[in-house]
Design a protein around this motif. Structure first.
Motif, mmCIF file in Angstrom:
data_model
loop_
_atom_site.group_PDB
_atom_site.id
_atom_site.type_symbol
_atom_site.label_atom_id
_atom_site.label_comp_id
_atom_site.label_asym_id
_atom_site.label_seq_id
_atom_site.Cartn_x
_atom_site.Cartn_y
_atom_site.Cartn_z
ATOM 1 N N GLY A 204 20.116 27.995 -3.328
ATOM 2 C CA GLY A 204 19.946 27.222 -4.684
ATOM 3 C C GLY A 204 21.240 26.793 -5.370
ATOM 4 N N GLY B 164 23.400 24.543 -4.567
ATOM 5 C CA GLY B 164 23.611 23.254 -4.429
ATOM 6 C C GLY B 164 24.092 22.708 -3.123
ATOM 7 N N LYS B 165 24.271 23.425 -2.108
ATOM 8 C CA LYS B 165 24.695 23.049 -0.860
ATOM 9 C C LYS B 165 23.960 21.867 -0.150
ATOM 10 C CE LYS B 165 23.765 27.108 0.940
ATOM 11 N NZ LYS B 165 23.021 27.514 -0.046
ATOM 12 N N THR B 166 22.757 21.768 -0.497
ATOM 13 C CA THR B 166 22.019 20.763 0.447
ATOM 14 C C THR B 166 22.360 19.358 -0.348
ATOM 15 O OG1 THR B 166 20.257 22.161 1.144
ATOM 16 C CG2 THR B 166 19.823 19.823 1.064
ATOM 17 N N THR B 167 22.264 19.496 -1.711
ATOM 18 C CA THR B 167 22.655 18.571 -2.814
ATOM 19 C C THR B 167 23.909 17.709 -2.218
ATOM 20 O OG1 THR B 167 21.225 19.301 -4.208
ATOM 21 C CG2 THR B 167 22.520 17.452 -4.926
ATOM 22 N N ARG C 247 16.943 30.077 -11.449
ATOM 23 C CA ARG C 247 17.369 28.876 -12.135
ATOM 24 C C ARG C 247 16.562 28.191 -12.910
ATOM 25 N NH1 ARG C 247 21.878 26.884 -9.676
ATOM 26 N NH2 ARG C 247 22.225 28.478 -7.972
HETATM 27 N N1 LIG Z 1 14.899 16.514 -5.421
HETATM 28 C C1 LIG Z 1 15.088 17.575 -6.325
HETATM 29 N N2 LIG Z 1 14.585 17.515 -7.358
HETATM 30 C C2 LIG Z 1 14.595 18.483 -8.319
HETATM 31 N N3 LIG Z 1 15.378 19.525 -8.091
HETATM 32 C C3 LIG Z 1 16.294 19.758 -7.219
HETATM 33 C C4 LIG Z 1 15.986 18.638 -6.038
HETATM 34 N N4 LIG Z 1 16.912 18.945 -4.878
HETATM 35 C C5 LIG Z 1 17.526 19.894 -5.304
HETATM 36 N N5 LIG Z 1 16.951 20.490 -6.561
HETATM 37 C C6 LIG Z 1 17.460 21.630 -7.322
HETATM 38 O O1 LIG Z 1 18.810 21.729 -7.370
HETATM 39 C C7 LIG Z 1 19.314 22.816 -7.254
HETATM 40 C C8 LIG Z 1 20.252 23.122 -6.024
HETATM 41 O O2 LIG Z 1 19.442 22.970 -4.828
HETATM 42 P P1 LIG Z 1 19.908 22.925 -3.280
HETATM 43 O O3 LIG Z 1 18.700 22.555 -2.547
HETATM 44 O O4 LIG Z 1 21.130 21.844 -3.220
HETATM 45 O O5 LIG Z 1 20.602 24.093 -3.165
HETATM 46 P P2 LIG Z 1 20.896 24.810 -1.838
HETATM 47 O O6 LIG Z 1 22.365 25.750 -1.864
HETATM 48 O O7 LIG Z 1 20.878 24.031 -0.654
HETATM 49 O O8 LIG Z 1 19.743 26.128 -1.659
HETATM 50 P P3 LIG Z 1 19.109 26.880 -0.159
HETATM 51 O O9 LIG Z 1 20.348 27.552 0.347
HETATM 52 O O10 LIG Z 1 18.165 27.753 -0.967
HETATM 53 O O11 LIG Z 1 19.006 25.599 0.511
HETATM 54 C C9 LIG Z 1 18.047 23.988 -7.122
HETATM 55 O O12 LIG Z 1 17.899 24.277 -8.414
HETATM 56 C C10 LIG Z 1 17.130 23.175 -6.673
HETATM 57 O O13 LIG Z 1 15.809 23.378 -7.023
#
Ligand SMILES: Nc1ncnc2c1ncn2[C@@H]1O[C@H](COP(=O)(O)OP(=O)(O)OP(=O)(O)O)[C@@H](O)[C@H]1O
Length: 283
Positions: free
Chosen positions: A46, A48-51, A282
């Motif tokens: 969570g 934010g890596k994927t974002t 979160r």
């Molecule tokens: N499309 C979306 N709509 C609403 N919230 C989102 C969306 N995409 C991500 N989030 C939120 O943004 C935050 C960052 O998410 P993200 O998926 O980027 O994290 P991450 O580091 O990739 O997590 P993980 O390792 O679990 O995949 C999280 O709180 C997630 O719930």
């Protein structure tokens, strides 16, 4: 020099903010990927890596901040425009054509430089034969680089997952990108397959810049010159793997929310495989 920080970055994010409704997924993130550098992006679940990855690909437009590619402002560009300019990506969902051969899947990725596209060549334009031969040669060279040239004629749907991953990489590479974005390439791989993947990434970085979003710390620590660590949408550390491993803020991010019973099992950065954070929310 690989990992040099004096040259103009191939990719730069400047103060990027991404909001999804009330959720702030990225909160003023800045980073750079330099020529022939492997930059790792890590962080707890969570973080934010994927974002961040999706911003770099053009799938997500920043709410605020800028995305620069080779110094050019590409904020808000469509993903295919970024691909045309040399930004390749290999996603977790591989997006391959299961009924086509390995070679044909790779040729689909070659369109960036092709005067006659692979798909266009199906209609037998007069220039197709020569162009297509050159494309095939290039595609075969990439398959050879990734050690899968013997599978060129195999139907992709019949291949095991680790091989399909290499096909996906080959398809991205055949377009001769300047920047390769890799989204958790080690997921689903065994230790030995992951080690081979590490060799491939090190080899790629001789002529391509790489941004690697990855959970597997062993791989990240081995192949990255620098790491950017996210937590709750912010950069909490940037530096060499050794520096980041010892950074108190990073240790806190990975260990801070651990419930007592599980503390002995929790991986620390740089010591073991997948990272998770328990007991944090979160909401
Ligand atoms: N499309 C979306 N709509 C609403 N919230 C989102 C969306 N995409 C991500 N989030 C939120 O943004 C935050 C960052 O998410 P993200 O998926 O980027 O994290 P991450 O580091 O990739 O997590 P993980 O390792 O679990 O995949 C999280 O709180 C997630 O719930």
């Amino acid at each position: 020099m690989p990992g040099s920080t004096t040259s103009q970055p191939v990719l730069a994010m400047n103060e990027v903010v991404v909001r999804f409704g009330g959720v702030v997924a990225l909160d003023g993130v800045s980073l750079q990927v330099h020529p022939r550098e492997v930059l790792g992006v890590i962080g707890p679940n969570g973080a934010g890596k994927t974002t961040l990855f999706n911003v770099a690909c053009g799938f997500v437009r920043p709410t605020e901040g800028r995305l620069l590619f080779d110094g050019e402002d590409v904020t808000g560009w469509q993903p295919h425009h970024l691909v045309d300019h040399g930004v390749a990506r290999s996603l977790q969902g591989l997006g391959l054509f299961g009924r086509l051969s390995v070679l044909d899947n790779v040729l689909v990725g070659a369109d960036r430089h092709a005067r006659t596209s692979f798909l266009g060549s199906l209609f037998a334009a007069p220039t197709a034969t020569k162009d297509e031969r050159a494309l095939r040669d290039r595609a075969m060279a990439v398959l050879q680089r990734l050690g899968i040239e013997d599978h060129a004629g195999d139907i992709v749907g019949s291949l095991p997952y680790p091989l399909r991953k290499r096909v996906s990489l080959a398809r991205a590479l055949v377009a001769e990108p300047r920047l390769m974005l890799l989204d958790e390439p080690a997921s689903g791989l065994s230790e030995s397959e992951m080690s081979e993947l590490g060799d491939i990434i090190v080899d790629l970085a001789q002529d391509v810049s790489v941004m690697l979003v990855e959970h597997h710390m062993d791989l990240v620590m081995r192949v990255c010159q620098r790491l950017t660590v996210l937590d709750f949408g912010r950069v909490i550390a940037t530096g060499s793997p050794d520096d980041v491993r010892d950074d108190p803020a990073v240790l806190e991010a990975y260990l801070g929310g651990v419930v007592e019973d599980d503390a002995s099992d929790e991986p620390t950065p740089g010591t073991t495989g997948e990272t998770t954070r328990k007991g944090s929310s979160r909401a």
